[in-house]
Design a protein around this motif. Structure first.
Motif, PDB file in Angstrom:
ATOM      1  N   GLN A 143       0.829  -1.205   0.000  1.00 19.05           N
ATOM      2  CA  GLN A 143       0.000   0.000   0.000  1.00 19.05           C
ATOM      3  C   GLN A 143       0.864   1.256   0.000  1.00 19.05           C
ATOM      4  O   GLN A 143       0.548   2.236  -0.677  1.00 19.05           O
ATOM      5  CB  GLN A 143      -0.940   0.010   1.204  1.00 19.05           C
ATOM      6  N   LEU A 144       1.964   1.248   0.749  1.00 13.03           N
ATOM      7  CA  LEU A 144       2.830   2.421   0.811  1.00 13.03           C
ATOM      8  C   LEU A 144       3.556   2.653  -0.506  1.00 13.03           C
ATOM      9  O   LEU A 144       3.792   3.809  -0.898  1.00 13.03           O
ATOM     10  CB  LEU A 144       3.835   2.262   1.954  1.00 13.03           C
TER      11      LEU A 144
ATOM     12  N   VAL B 157       1.635  10.037  -4.935  1.00 22.06           N
ATOM     13  CA  VAL B 157       1.961  11.401  -4.514  1.00 22.06           C
ATOM     14  C   VAL B 157       3.286  11.879  -5.091  1.00 22.06           C
ATOM     15  O   VAL B 157       3.707  13.011  -4.833  1.00 22.06           O
ATOM     16  CB  VAL B 157       1.992  11.517  -2.972  1.00 22.06           C
ATOM     17  N   GLY B 158       3.962  11.023  -5.868  1.00 28.50           N
ATOM     18  CA  GLY B 158       5.207  11.416  -6.521  1.00 28.50           C
ATOM     19  C   GLY B 158       6.410  11.445  -5.601  1.00 28.50           C
ATOM     20  O   GLY B 158       7.338  12.237  -5.830  1.00 28.50           O
ATOM     21  N   ALA B 159       6.429  10.586  -4.573  1.00 34.66           N
ATOM     22  CA  ALA B 159       7.546  10.564  -3.628  1.00 34.66           C
ATOM     23  C   ALA B 159       8.540   9.469  -3.998  1.00 34.66           C
ATOM     24  O   ALA B 159       8.156   8.369  -4.423  1.00 34.66           O
ATOM     25  CB  ALA B 159       7.027  10.331  -2.209  1.00 34.66           C
ATOM     26  N   ARG B 160       9.822   9.755  -3.810  1.00 37.53           N
ATOM     27  CA  ARG B 160      10.859   8.734  -3.989  1.00 37.53           C
ATOM     28  C   ARG B 160      10.804   7.776  -2.796  1.00 37.53           C
ATOM     29  O   ARG B 160      10.787   8.216  -1.641  1.00 37.53           O
ATOM     30  CB  ARG B 160      12.239   9.382  -4.085  1.00 37.53           C
ATOM     31  N   LEU B 161      10.798   6.474  -3.073  1.00 33.59           N
ATOM     32  CA  LEU B 161      10.593   5.476  -2.022  1.00 33.59           C
ATOM     33  C   LEU B 161      11.872   4.697  -1.769  1.00 33.59           C
ATOM     34  O   LEU B 161      12.538   4.246  -2.710  1.00 33.59           O
ATOM     35  CB  LEU B 161       9.475   4.512  -2.426  1.00 33.59           C
ATOM     36  N   HIS B 162      12.191   4.530  -0.467  1.00 34.30           N
ATOM     37  CA  HIS B 162      13.355   3.735  -0.056  1.00 34.30           C
ATOM     38  C   HIS B 162      12.895   2.691   0.952  1.00 34.30           C
ATOM     39  O   HIS B 162      12.198   3.021   1.922  1.00 34.30           O
ATOM     40  CB  HIS B 162      14.419   4.631   0.574  1.00 34.30           C
ATOM     41  N   LEU B 163      13.260   1.437   0.708  1.00 36.37           N
ATOM     42  CA  LEU B 163      12.878   0.334   1.578  1.00 36.37           C
ATOM     43  C   LEU B 163      14.061  -0.058   2.450  1.00 36.37           C
ATOM     44  O   LEU B 163      15.212  -0.072   1.990  1.00 36.37           O
ATOM     45  CB  LEU B 163      12.412  -0.860   0.750  1.00 36.37           C
ATOM     46  N   VAL B 164      13.781  -0.377   3.724  1.00 35.53           N
ATOM     47  CA  VAL B 164      14.840  -0.737   4.668  1.00 35.53           C
ATOM     48  C   VAL B 164      14.436  -2.004   5.407  1.00 35.53           C
ATOM     49  O   VAL B 164      13.352  -2.067   6.017  1.00 35.53           O
ATOM     50  CB  VAL B 164      15.090   0.399   5.686  1.00 35.53           C
TER      51      VAL B 164
END
Length: 751
Positions: free
Chosen positions: A91-92, A99-106
């Motif tokens: 979902q995120l 919303v056009g955000a750069r996504l980083h997974l940790v």
């Protein structure tokens, strides 16, 4: 002889603006110029505070990067099917793309999640992110890492904190400490994904911004989008270890797209923060509609277990909301209907309500309910009624409510009638209750109402009473209009329309009480502080000295310690007199027989002195003397007092006094600071208000004098905050107009 004779009664006249004794000019604190108290503005290094040390303005927190981040990190991201974190991660990812955000997974145990690269630690993030979403059981160690990485905002879903009891509350306190040190701002813990919902972008017009402390309770308002009503934000505040309802309320109040704020509140984290946020909304004329649970003991107990916060005394919360224009409703259906109307309706041109129906019974029923709720249904003038009778048979009433008999709505006459009603200058709202569908007439009526609403600035409301709700006239015609407010029940329509008129009336006359709050102590405060006895109640004599210090009148009286002195004092005070035992432990003198009234001779005074001191010795009550007082034989008994609320601090109470305060509990509450208008509004809330206006031949009471006492007591509440826990002036006798008010008894308790 102890004590001194007080001056005789004097006439009272209303000042242009009531000021407490020794009040100083605004905007100067110990010679340092303060910033003008605008909308949250602060001078460099200067904090604008009132005389009690509480802030008077708080800068609005910029939450743009929370709701519209440029970069997002998901800590604990997962793609393990069947696990909650996988669904949340998916979902995120979708939300970030939207919303056009750069996504980083940790995730330290993954190289990839859903085919995307995954970092092993926060320290490996390639940029400073705006928002971190924590999918971890213990957010505390991660918060420290995020602080080092200069992350602006974080969201913690984890539960097991203050909502679970003492151990959880301690864990939440530790979390809050770490958050404060880190420099980031945290939503949660015990929150959810509501902030990352998909909002419809095809809707226009003013929007509703939503704040909830229980996500599921916001669903009805969120679902308004399916009826064509725009939502812009949803803030699920959870346990509020850091970010709280007030932060989002203050932020939403400044957003240009927000037409109204809807809130579901279980408990307030900090009363002053809430008042400052509500003040900002009031300054910007943004309506706030709230469901606040905790009206009953059961509701309060449930709220405590769910969010881990005190709900506060409900009467004080209610007063605080009313004082700052927050519209309190009881049900979620009322929340959605009232917020929707306030977000979309234009400012009223008049406060008159016209009820228009195809049935005399429907119109009469609705009119009864509306009038009982305080709405005004003005009778239409003779000329307007004659105009309406061009299209409505003469035997039907068109005075208001307007009964058309049914048939005119089916042809060209229907629109003529609606337009004629809307052109009446006394009418600001047209309400048409349609109790059930009766096509084709109901279809034509609905379309005429929609078309007329497009051509007027006045509010047009329809109550569609059908329980089905699938009819085209409802689903397409009424809900398809952005100008008609459509309801399903009489009650919700009346609640929303009353709130609409109340809000605009409040907004038109609103002046922030924080602008005129006292900044420095008055000479009265310095006199009063010398009387304080920490940890002890004051005797009546000492409590009245406290009142004198603030310019509140008391009867002529003297404190004596012998029968002979009592006789001398009685002659000075003037017969008839009242005699009372005075001591710090005498909260209820009457029950012990320590008050005697109507004494008219020296022998009575001598005997009563001995009687009072004998009773005190028998009851083992220490006295500082016996008061010989002027007897006031007329006037309205009222009570004015100070109490301390766990959320809002000092509060001021006014009501009917004497034994009535205990029997009827007819009191109103004000939260300092407030001005003269609020003091008068408090009197208007009393059920027994008519007693002050004069009943059964009694003269009107000196309401101006009562207002002045209320304002002086609130000044006392602010200046002696922390030194005076409770004050009870009972009775305060309000004399006939122009003659003032006199405090006959007083109880003061120091913490």
């Amino acid at each position: 002889m102890l004590g001194s004779t007080h001056g005789t009664l004097t006439t009272h006249s209303r000042p242009a603006r009531v000021m407490a004794c020794g009040e100083q000019p605004r905007h100067t604190v110990h010679g340092i110029s303060e910033p003008h108290p605008g909308d949250g503005g602060q001078g460099a290094g200067v904090v604008d505070r009132d005389v009690s040390g509480r802030p008077l303005h708080a800068p609005a927190l910029d939450l743009d990067r929370f709701f519209r981040p440029e970069s997002v990190a998901v800590i604990g991201a997962s793609d393990s099917e069947g696990r909650p974190n996988a669904g949340i991660t998916r979902q995120l990812i979708t939300w970030a793309e939207r919303v056009g955000a750069r996504l980083h997974l940790v995730n330290p145990g993954r190289d990839q999640v859903f085919g995307r690269p995954c970092h092993s630690a926060v320290a490996e993030l390639p940029e400073t992110v705006d928002l971190a979403v924590l999918l971890v059981g213990d957010p505390l160690p991660v918060i420290e890492q995020l602080g080092e990485a200069k992350v602006k905002f974080a969201v913690a879903f984890a539960s097991g904190f203050a909502e679970t009891g003492e151990r959880g509350a301690a864990a939440q306190a530790r979390l809050a400490e770490v958050v404060e040190r880190s420099g980031l701002r945290l939503l949660g813990p015990n929150t959810n994904l509501n902030a990352f919902e998909r909002f419809r972008e095809d809707l226009d017009g003013p929007a509703i911004a939503l704040i909830t402390q229980s996500g599921h309770q916001g669903r009805p308002v969120f679902s308004l989008q399916e009826l064509g009503i725009r939502l812009s934000h949803w803030a699920p505040t959870g346990n509020e270890a850091d970010l709280e309802t007030a932060d989002f309320l203050s932020y939403f109040a400044t957003r240009p797209e927000v037409g109204a704020i809807a809130a579901y509140v279980e408990g307030l984290k900090d009363g002053r923060s809430f008042l400052l946020a509500a003040d900002r909304a009031a300054r910007h004329h943004v309506p706030v509609v709230a469901v606040k649970v905790g009206r009953t003991e059961t509701g309060a107990r449930t709220a405590l277990s769910h969010t881990g916060k005190l709900t506060g005394a409900d009467s004080v919360v209610d007063a605080a909301m009313r004082q700052f224009g927050v519209i309190r409703v009881d049900g979620l259906d009322e929340l959605q209907d009232t917020a929707a109307l306030l977000a979309r309706a234009k400012k009223p041109t008049a406060e008159g309500i016209a009820v228009y129906s195809i049935s005399g019974g429907t119109g009469a029923h609705f009119s009864d309910l509306a009038t009982a709720a305080g709405l005004r249904l003005p009778a239409l003038g003779d000329a307007k009624q004659a105009e309406l009778h061009q299209w409505i048979p003469d035997y039907l009433s068109v005075a208001n409510p307007i009964d058309n008999g049914g048939h005119p709505v089916g042809d060209w006459r229907g629109r003529k009638i609606i337009d004629a009603i809307l052109t009446d200058p006394s009418i600001g709202v047209l309400i048409c209750p349609i109790t059930g569908p009766f096509p084709p007439m109901s279809d034509k009526l609905a379309q005429d109402l929609v078309d007329a609403a497009e051509q007027t600035d006045k509010l047009v409301c329809v109550v569609w009473g059908s329980p089905v709700g699938t009819e085209d006239a409802y689903r397409r015609t009424l809900l398809g209009s952005s100008r008609v407010a459509t309801f399903r029940t009489f009650a919700n329509c009346i609640t929303a329309v009353r709130a609409y008129l109340d809000h605009h009336r409040f907004a038109a006359g609103y002046r922030s009480p924080f602008d005129d709050a006292p900044r420095i102590p008055s000479p009265s405060a310095r006199k009063a502080q010398a009387l304080m006895r920490p940890g002890e109640p004051l005797s009546e004599h000492a409590a009245k000295q406290l009142l004198r210090a603030y310019g509140i009148r008391v009867p002529r009286e003297q404190l004596v310690t012998s029968a002979a002195a009592a006789v001398r004092s009685a002659s000075l005070v003037g017969y008839p007199v009242v005699m009372k035992a005075s001591g710090p432990q005498l909260a209820h003198k009457t029950e012990l027989g320590l008050v005697k009234v109507g004494l008219t001779s020296a022998s009575q005074v001598r005997d009563v002195y001995r009687e009072l001191t004998d009773i005190a010795r028998y009851e083992d009550v220490a006295l500082d003397g016996v008061l010989v007082c002027q007897m006031i034989e007329r006037g309205v008994e009222t009570v004015v007092g100070i109490t301390h609320d766990s959320l809002f601090g000092p509060t001021v109470t006014v009501g009917l006094g004497g034994v009535l305060v205990e029997v009827l509990q007819d009191v109103a509450v004000g939260i300092p600071p407030f001005g003269e208008d609020q003091a008068r509004a408090m009197l208007g809330e009393l059920r027994g208000r008519a007693l002050l206006d004069g009943v059964r031949g009694a003269p009107p009471a000196d309401i101006d004098a009562l207002v002045e006492v209320v304002l002086r007591v609130q000044r006392m509440a602010l200046e002696l905050d922390g030194q005076l826990a409770e004050l009870d002036i009972n009775p305060l006798v309000v004399l006939p107009r122009g003659e003032g008010a006199v405090a006959l008894d007083a109880l003061a308790i120091c913490p």
